[in-house]
Design an enzyme around this catalytic site. Structure first.
Site, PDB file in Angstrom:
ATOM      1  N   CYS A   1      10.622  -3.316   7.357  1.00 53.68           N
ATOM      2  CA  CYS A   1      11.513  -2.543   8.208  1.00 53.68           C
ATOM      3  C   CYS A   1      11.448  -1.084   7.790  1.00 53.68           C
ATOM      4  CB  CYS A   1      12.966  -3.019   8.077  1.00 53.68           C
ATOM      5  SG  CYS A   1      13.238  -4.726   8.593  1.00 53.68           S
TER       6      CYS A   1
ATOM      7  N   GLY B   1       7.825  -1.652  11.559  1.00 58.40           N
ATOM      8  CA  GLY B   1       8.464  -2.726  12.306  1.00 58.40           C
ATOM      9  C   GLY B   1       8.424  -2.445  13.789  1.00 58.40           C
TER      10      GLY B   1
ATOM     11  N   ASN C   1      16.505  -2.350   4.699  1.00 55.61           N
ATOM     12  CA  ASN C   1      15.091  -2.672   4.521  1.00 55.61           C
ATOM     13  C   ASN C   1      14.965  -3.490   3.247  1.00 55.61           C
ATOM     14  OD1 ASN C   1      12.219  -0.842   3.301  1.00 55.61           O
ATOM     15  ND2 ASN C   1      12.238  -2.763   4.414  1.00 55.61           N
ATOM     16  N   GLY C   2      14.444  -4.711   3.367  1.00 51.77           N
ATOM     17  CA  GLY C   2      14.257  -5.536   2.183  1.00 51.77           C
ATOM     18  C   GLY C   2      14.598  -6.985   2.448  1.00 51.77           C
TER      19      GLY C   2
ATOM     20  N   CYS D   1       7.165  -1.830  -4.928  1.00 55.73           N
ATOM     21  CA  CYS D   1       6.231  -2.718  -4.229  1.00 55.73           C
ATOM     22  C   CYS D   1       4.846  -2.085  -4.160  1.00 55.73           C
ATOM     23  CB  CYS D   1       6.737  -2.994  -2.818  1.00 55.73           C
ATOM     24  SG  CYS D   1       5.552  -3.913  -1.799  1.00 55.73           S
TER      25      CYS D   1
ATOM     26  N   TYR E   1      -1.213  -0.852   1.670  1.00 59.35           N
ATOM     27  CA  TYR E   1      -1.304  -1.094   3.111  1.00 59.35           C
ATOM     28  C   TYR E   1      -0.145  -0.553   3.934  1.00 59.35           C
ATOM     29  CZ  TYR E   1      -1.322  -3.795   7.494  1.00 59.35           C
ATOM     30  OH  TYR E   1      -1.274  -4.167   8.805  1.00 59.35           O
TER      31      TYR E   1
ATOM     32  N   SER F   1      -6.736   0.687   8.268  1.00 59.59           N
ATOM     33  CA  SER F   1      -6.209   0.450   6.923  1.00 59.59           C
ATOM     34  C   SER F   1      -7.238   0.618   5.814  1.00 59.59           C
ATOM     35  CB  SER F   1      -5.601  -0.954   6.840  1.00 59.59           C
ATOM     36  OG  SER F   1      -6.543  -1.935   7.224  1.00 59.59           O
TER      37      SER F   1
ATOM     38  N   ASP G   1     -11.952  -3.000   3.301  1.00 63.00           N
ATOM     39  CA  ASP G   1     -10.636  -3.224   3.895  1.00 63.00           C
ATOM     40  C   ASP G   1      -9.621  -3.303   2.767  1.00 63.00           C
ATOM     41  OD1 ASP G   1      -8.771  -3.530   5.856  1.00 63.00           O
ATOM     42  OD2 ASP G   1      -9.418  -5.514   6.506  1.00 63.00           O
ATOM     43  N   ASP G   2      -8.333  -3.294   3.128  1.00 66.39           N
ATOM     44  CA  ASP G   2      -7.286  -3.241   2.103  1.00 66.39           C
ATOM     45  C   ASP G   2      -6.919  -4.610   1.553  1.00 66.39           C
ATOM     46  OD1 ASP G   2      -4.566  -4.185   3.591  1.00 66.39           O
ATOM     47  OD2 ASP G   2      -5.894  -3.138   4.964  1.00 66.39           O
TER      48      ASP G   2
ATOM     49  N   CYS H   1       5.798  -4.003  -8.735  1.00 67.75           N
ATOM     50  CA  CYS H   1       5.851  -5.440  -8.500  1.00 67.75           C
ATOM     51  C   CYS H   1       4.477  -5.893  -8.035  1.00 67.75           C
ATOM     52  CB  CYS H   1       6.893  -5.766  -7.438  1.00 67.75           C
ATOM     53  SG  CYS H   1       6.879  -7.514  -6.932  1.00 67.75           S
TER      54      CYS H   1
ATOM     55  N   CYS I   1       2.752 -10.877  -5.572  1.00 73.14           N
ATOM     56  CA  CYS I   1       1.840 -11.542  -4.636  1.00 73.14           C
ATOM     57  C   CYS I   1       0.440 -11.696  -5.211  1.00 73.14           C
ATOM     58  CB  CYS I   1       1.799 -10.794  -3.307  1.00 73.14           C
ATOM     59  SG  CYS I   1       1.332  -9.051  -3.445  1.00 73.14           S
TER      60      CYS I   1
END
Length: 473
Positions: free
Chosen positions: A17, A44, A118-119, A252, A258, A299, A361-362, A449, A452
């Protein structure tokens, strides 16, 4: 938003967002918020909303669709006030229901209150149950409404103290804008996972997810909001309250890879420069002989330029992107669904025919679109394709506001490197190492962070939350 099988974004984690707020007496704050949201549209595309306060009341307009679809000249002229907040949304929690569009505006014992978030909270189920048992009523399925209920729960305290107590209750990632009739308040989570920056235009103060929104409205970036900070802006100016200090920063890292616009600056880093350095690091890790370096637009452009500069291999535009495809491209049947890639990306045969190509690519999430792009290059006579990714393999979901898929949809969870390479049909495949990625940030390398990529999350993930992410989508 694009769904699975739609390309090229169908193989990307989807945006979270974007939020924008302004305290600007004497300015057309509604129109400036509209422009700010336009600059944040990449964050978003599901819904958009603006709330404007005039000192007493808050006026709200929101709906499903892009900023340009939700607002027009007449609607913006209908707003009168000197402070405003706005929101563009993609649903990371809650369904794509008009009730979940933000900002939220409520009547409370404090008067009218607006919120844009946002989050993503990780203890949503626990908090919702507690608030239900205390008599709270919810209009939506989004976790953002829980924050409003918590602030209302502490109505006996000052607004800043109520926010402080709410921050102690909630876990996860959040940047918040809170609007009253006379105040604009910005809040960032203790780890700084989600971005939020502060700008100024004359006597006006602005808070936004990214600095590109400040540039769009002619404002100057002052600084990023600190993790754990509450900023209050009113007729007395700006006041900062540090609620949580000296905690672990965990920005993040996918913002830099990206999500953020390349012309933004975030927590001290220029996004474009960071992405170019990722490409340089890729070239150092993966020396290869080739005739050209091409990006997957848009990207992969900055990283591809970095790869070309470091390797000495010429940079070329081998794929052209159709920027006029709508956000919800209609696919009548499975038999023509593969046309999605070709409608959005078209290879330039005269550039590619007979060449050995490094394509940059990213990220790769599911791998479906990547394979289709490689196949298009083969059809144009490319002799060889080395696919280079400016991030490590995505092996775990995100629980903090990015729609990174269930583990059973992540190709790097299901296949080894060789299996991924064979699946997408490339001659070579290289992901940027996690160590190489973190080295791009120098002394700040520990302040991100990487859940992922590594499975190491800065905020504990409840088991129920992990199961929901795996099962539901």
């Amino acid at each position: 938003m694009n769904g699975p099988g739609e390309a090229p974004e169908g193989d990307k984690p989807r945006e979270e967002c974007g939020i924008f707020g302004i305290y600007g007496p004497g300015l057309d704050v509604a129109r400036l918020t509209y422009y700010g949201l336009y600059a944040l549209q990449h964050r978003g595309q599901e819904s958009a909303g603006i709330a404007v306060a005039d000192g007493r009341k808050i006026y709200l307009q929101k709906d499903m669709g892009l900023v340009s679809e939700v607002f027009n000249h007449e609607k913006l002229n209908g707003f009168h006030g000197h402070l405003a907040i706005g929101h563009v949304r993609y649903s990371t929690t809650g369904t794509n229901n008009p009730l979940n569009a933000q900002p939220f505006v409520y009547h409370s014992s404090r008067g009218m209150l607006g919120l844009a978030h946002n989050g993503n909270l990780t203890n949503t189920a626990e908090l919702r149950s507690l608030l239900y048992s205390a008599g709270s009523v919810f209009q939506s399925t989004t976790d953002s409404e829980i924050i409003v209920s918590l602030i209302a729960k502490y109505s006996q305290d000052s607004l800043v103290d109520a926010i402080r107590k709410s921050m102690a209750d909630i876990k996860g990632a959040y940047s918040l804008l809170i609007l009253t009739g006379k105040k604009l308040i910005g809040v960032r989570d203790p780890h700084g996972i989600r971005p939020l920056c502060l700008g100024r235009r004359g006597n006006a103060y602005i808070l936004a997810s990214e600095s590109c929104a400040l540039d769009t409205v002619g404002a100057e970036l002052i600084r990023d909001v600190k993790p754990g900070e509450i900023i209050v802006i009113d007729e007395n100016g700006l006041t900062s309250h540090m609620i949580f200090q000296n905690g672990r920063r965990a920005h993040c890292i996918f913002e830099y890879i990206y999500f953020a616009r390349a012309d933004s600056c975030m927590d001290g880093f220029n996004i474009n420069k960071v992405r170019r350095e990722m490409g340089r690091q890729l070239a150092r890790e993966y020396p290869v002989e080739a005739d050209m370096v091409i990006p997957v637009p848009d990207s992969g452009i900055a990283a591809a330029r970095g790869f070309a500069a470091e390797s000495g291999i010429p940079f070329e535009e081998g794929l052209m992107k159709n920027r006029y495809i709508g956000r919800t491209f209609i696919q009548p049947s499975q038999s023509i669904r593969d046309l999605g890639v070709r409608l959005k990306l078209n290879p330039i045969r005269d550039v590619l025919d007979g060449k050995r190509v490094v394509m940059v690519d990213d990220s790769i999430v599911r791998g479906t679109t990547s394979g289709k792009i490689v196949n298009m290059l083969r059809e144009c006579g490319v002799k060889g394709v080395h696919f280079c990714i400016s991030s490590p393999p995505v092996i775990r979901p995100c629980f903090y506001g990015i729609d990174i898929s269930r583990e059973d949809e992540l190709i790097a969870c299901r296949k080894p490197l060789r299996g991924i390479r064979e699946f997408i049909g490339a001659d070579g495949l290289h992901y940027l190492s996690l160590e190489g990625l973190l080295n791009v940030f120098g002394e700040e390398r520990d302040n991100f962070c990487t859940g992922c990529f590594s499975g190491n999350y800065p905020v504990e993930i409840p088991k129920a939350c992990e199961q929901d992410k795996f099962i539901l989508e």
